[in-house]
Motif scaffolding. Structure first.
Motif, PDB file in Angstrom:
ATOM      1  N   ALA A   1      21.716   5.847  13.020  1.00  0.00           N
ATOM      2  CA  ALA A   1      20.542   5.072  13.403  1.00  0.00           C
ATOM      3  C   ALA A   1      19.528   5.116  12.277  1.00  0.00           C
ATOM      4  N   THR A   2      18.568   4.216  12.334  1.00  0.00           N
ATOM      5  CA  THR A   2      17.427   4.258  11.422  1.00  0.00           C
ATOM      6  C   THR A   2      16.406   5.226  12.003  1.00  0.00           C
ATOM      7  N   VAL A   3      16.062   6.262  11.261  1.00  0.00           N
ATOM      8  CA  VAL A   3      15.120   7.273  11.736  1.00  0.00           C
ATOM      9  C   VAL A   3      13.752   6.984  11.126  1.00  0.00           C
ATOM     10  N   VAL A   4      12.737   6.857  11.984  1.00  0.00           N
ATOM     11  CA  VAL A   4      11.401   6.471  11.545  1.00  0.00           C
ATOM     12  C   VAL A   4      10.419   7.591  11.869  1.00  0.00           C
ATOM     13  N   GLY A   5       9.790   8.167  10.862  1.00  0.00           N
ATOM     14  CA  GLY A   5       8.766   9.183  11.057  1.00  0.00           C
ATOM     15  C   GLY A   5       7.392   8.546  11.091  1.00  0.00           C
ATOM     16  N   LEU A   6       6.589   8.910  12.102  1.00  0.00           N
ATOM     17  CA  LEU A   6       5.308   8.216  12.307  1.00  0.00           C
ATOM     18  C   LEU A   6       4.090   9.129  12.236  1.00  0.00           C
ATOM     19  N   GLY A   7       4.203  10.330  11.704  1.00  0.00           N
ATOM     20  CA  GLY A   7       3.052  11.213  11.627  1.00  0.00           C
ATOM     21  C   GLY A   7       3.314  12.512  12.355  1.00  0.00           C
ATOM     22  N   ALA A   8       2.348  13.427  12.304  1.00  0.00           N
ATOM     23  CA  ALA A   8       2.523  14.720  12.967  1.00  0.00           C
ATOM     24  C   ALA A   8       2.618  14.559  14.480  1.00  0.00           C
ATOM     25  N   GLU A   9       1.919  13.560  15.006  1.00  0.00           N
ATOM     26  CA  GLU A   9       1.974  13.255  16.427  1.00  0.00           C
ATOM     27  C   GLU A   9       2.393  11.800  16.595  1.00  0.00           C
ATOM     28  N   VAL A  10       3.293  11.544  17.529  1.00  0.00           N
ATOM     29  CA  VAL A  10       3.798  10.192  17.747  1.00  0.00           C
ATOM     30  C   VAL A  10       3.286   9.682  19.087  1.00  0.00           C
ATOM     31  N   THR A  11       2.569   8.570  19.063  1.00  0.00           N
ATOM     32  CA  THR A  11       2.123   7.937  20.297  1.00  0.00           C
ATOM     33  C   THR A  11       2.948   6.684  20.544  1.00  0.00           C
ATOM     34  N   MET A  12       2.950   6.228  21.798  1.00  0.00           N
ATOM     35  CA  MET A  12       3.686   5.016  22.118  1.00  0.00           C
ATOM     36  C   MET A  12       3.035   3.790  21.481  1.00  0.00           C
ATOM     37  N   ARG A  13       1.722   3.847  21.265  1.00  0.00           N
ATOM     38  CA  ARG A  13       1.058   2.751  20.564  1.00  0.00           C
ATOM     39  C   ARG A  13       1.556   2.658  19.117  1.00  0.00           C
TER      40      ARG A  13
ATOM     41  N   TYR B   1      12.612   7.252  16.691  1.00  0.00           N
ATOM     42  CA  TYR B   1      11.276   7.621  16.230  1.00  0.00           C
ATOM     43  C   TYR B   1      11.072   9.122  16.390  1.00  0.00           C
ATOM     44  N   CYS B   2      10.340   9.699  15.457  1.00  0.00           N
ATOM     45  CA  CYS B   2      10.117  11.147  15.461  1.00  0.00           C
ATOM     46  C   CYS B   2       8.863  11.464  14.661  1.00  0.00           C
ATOM     47  N   PRO B   3       8.361  12.716  14.729  1.00  0.00           N
ATOM     48  CA  PRO B   3       7.272  13.120  13.839  1.00  0.00           C
ATOM     49  C   PRO B   3       7.720  13.029  12.380  1.00  0.00           C
TER      50      PRO B   3
END
Length: 283
Positions: A126-138, A109-111
């Motif tokens: 690996a599968t790289v997943v971008g979750l937004g400018a900021e990544v939270t554990m939630r 997981y990454c920005p």
């Protein structure tokens, strides 16, 4: 969406350190406890560690017991859980055991803005997943839930522990205390500074303690999803504590079935400091 049941598993010294400051790994536990952790891994759908742990410890994150691997395969599950980590920079050695050992899924997981660059760097490892400018554990937990992860085991290090705990999404803490001190402020600690939900006025619920040879396991119920949480509160009011056997008896069938319908929005996420961004965070 219901988040995975999150178990944070950790072994530390009496003075709260995860390791020494020298490159050689310091064993905090013993063979009996390692076997207990192996069972916890076998019961999980995914295991998560921080990028610094991947770099420093080169963990394999596999189920070691052949019997447990066979039981998982017989149930239609991979031999070992999926591996998960998080990074802002992609500073992850592609030759590490995280990527090269085991046939299960590997998720990084990454920005969102760093996803393409990190994916190119890892070259399909690996599968790289971008979750937004900021990544939270939630955010990470929610994405994992969408991938079918119902039980997530978090194995550290200290920064990752801190992020999960301050966001108040840990259901259970299994904390092993080793019978020695480290005494070196340069060494990694169990947690970093942060605004933790558990304070003198909101005390964590101690479910039980267990002596395992020369270490002690402390098991804390950090959410109402912990099996037997209500019983812990009731026994606590009478000055008694439940045993592990009693807690197991309180589970009707597969405890994962109890997760459906839980309130995923309970508890406002807190911040342990600047969240993961595209810049200035090594891991």
């Amino acid at each position: 969406m219901t988040l995975p049941y999150v178990t944070l598993s950790c072994a530390m010294s009496i003075d709260g350190y995860l390791d020494s400051a020298v490159p050689r790994r310091l064993a905090m536990s013993n063979s009996e406890d390692f076997d207990r952790v192996d069972q916890l891994r076998a019961d999980s759908d995914a295991i998560m560690v921080g990028a610094s742990t991947v770099r420093r410890d080169n963990p394999r994150l596999l189920v070691r017991s052949e019997e447990r691997r066979l039981l998982r395969l017989a149930a239609g599950r991979p031999a070992s859980p999926a591996k998960v980590t998080i990074t802002a920079t992609g500073d992850l050695p592609v030759e590490s055991s995280f990527f090269t050992v085991g046939d299960g899924d590997k998720l990084v997981y990454c920005p969102r803005g760093a996803r393409e660059r990190i994916a190119n760097r890892l070259s399909g490892a690996a599968t790289v997943v971008g979750l937004g400018a900021e990544v939270t554990m939630r955010d990470v937990a929610a994405d994992l839930a969408g991938r079918g992860v119902r039980r997530l085991m978090v194995e550290g290090g200290g920064r990752l522990h801190t992020q999960f705990l301050v966001e108040d999404i840990v259901d259970e803490l299994q904390l092993v205390v080793a019978p020695f001190f480290v005494g070196d402020s340069r060494a990694p600690r169990f947690v970093e500074a942060g605004r933790f939900p558990w304070t003198a006025t909101r005390r964590a619920r101690l479910a039980d303690t267990r002596r395992i040879a020369d270490v002690v396991l402390l098991r804390y119920a950090l959410s109402d999803r912990f099996p037997g949480a209500d019983a812990i509160d009731e026994l606590g009011r009478h000055g008694r504590r439940p045993s592990f056997d009693r807690l197991d008896q309180l589970e009707d069938g597969d405890p994962r079935e109890k997760l459906d319908g839980c309130d995923e929005g309970a508890g406002e996420a807190l911040s342990a400091g600047p969240p993961l961004r595209d810049r200035d965070r090594r891991s």
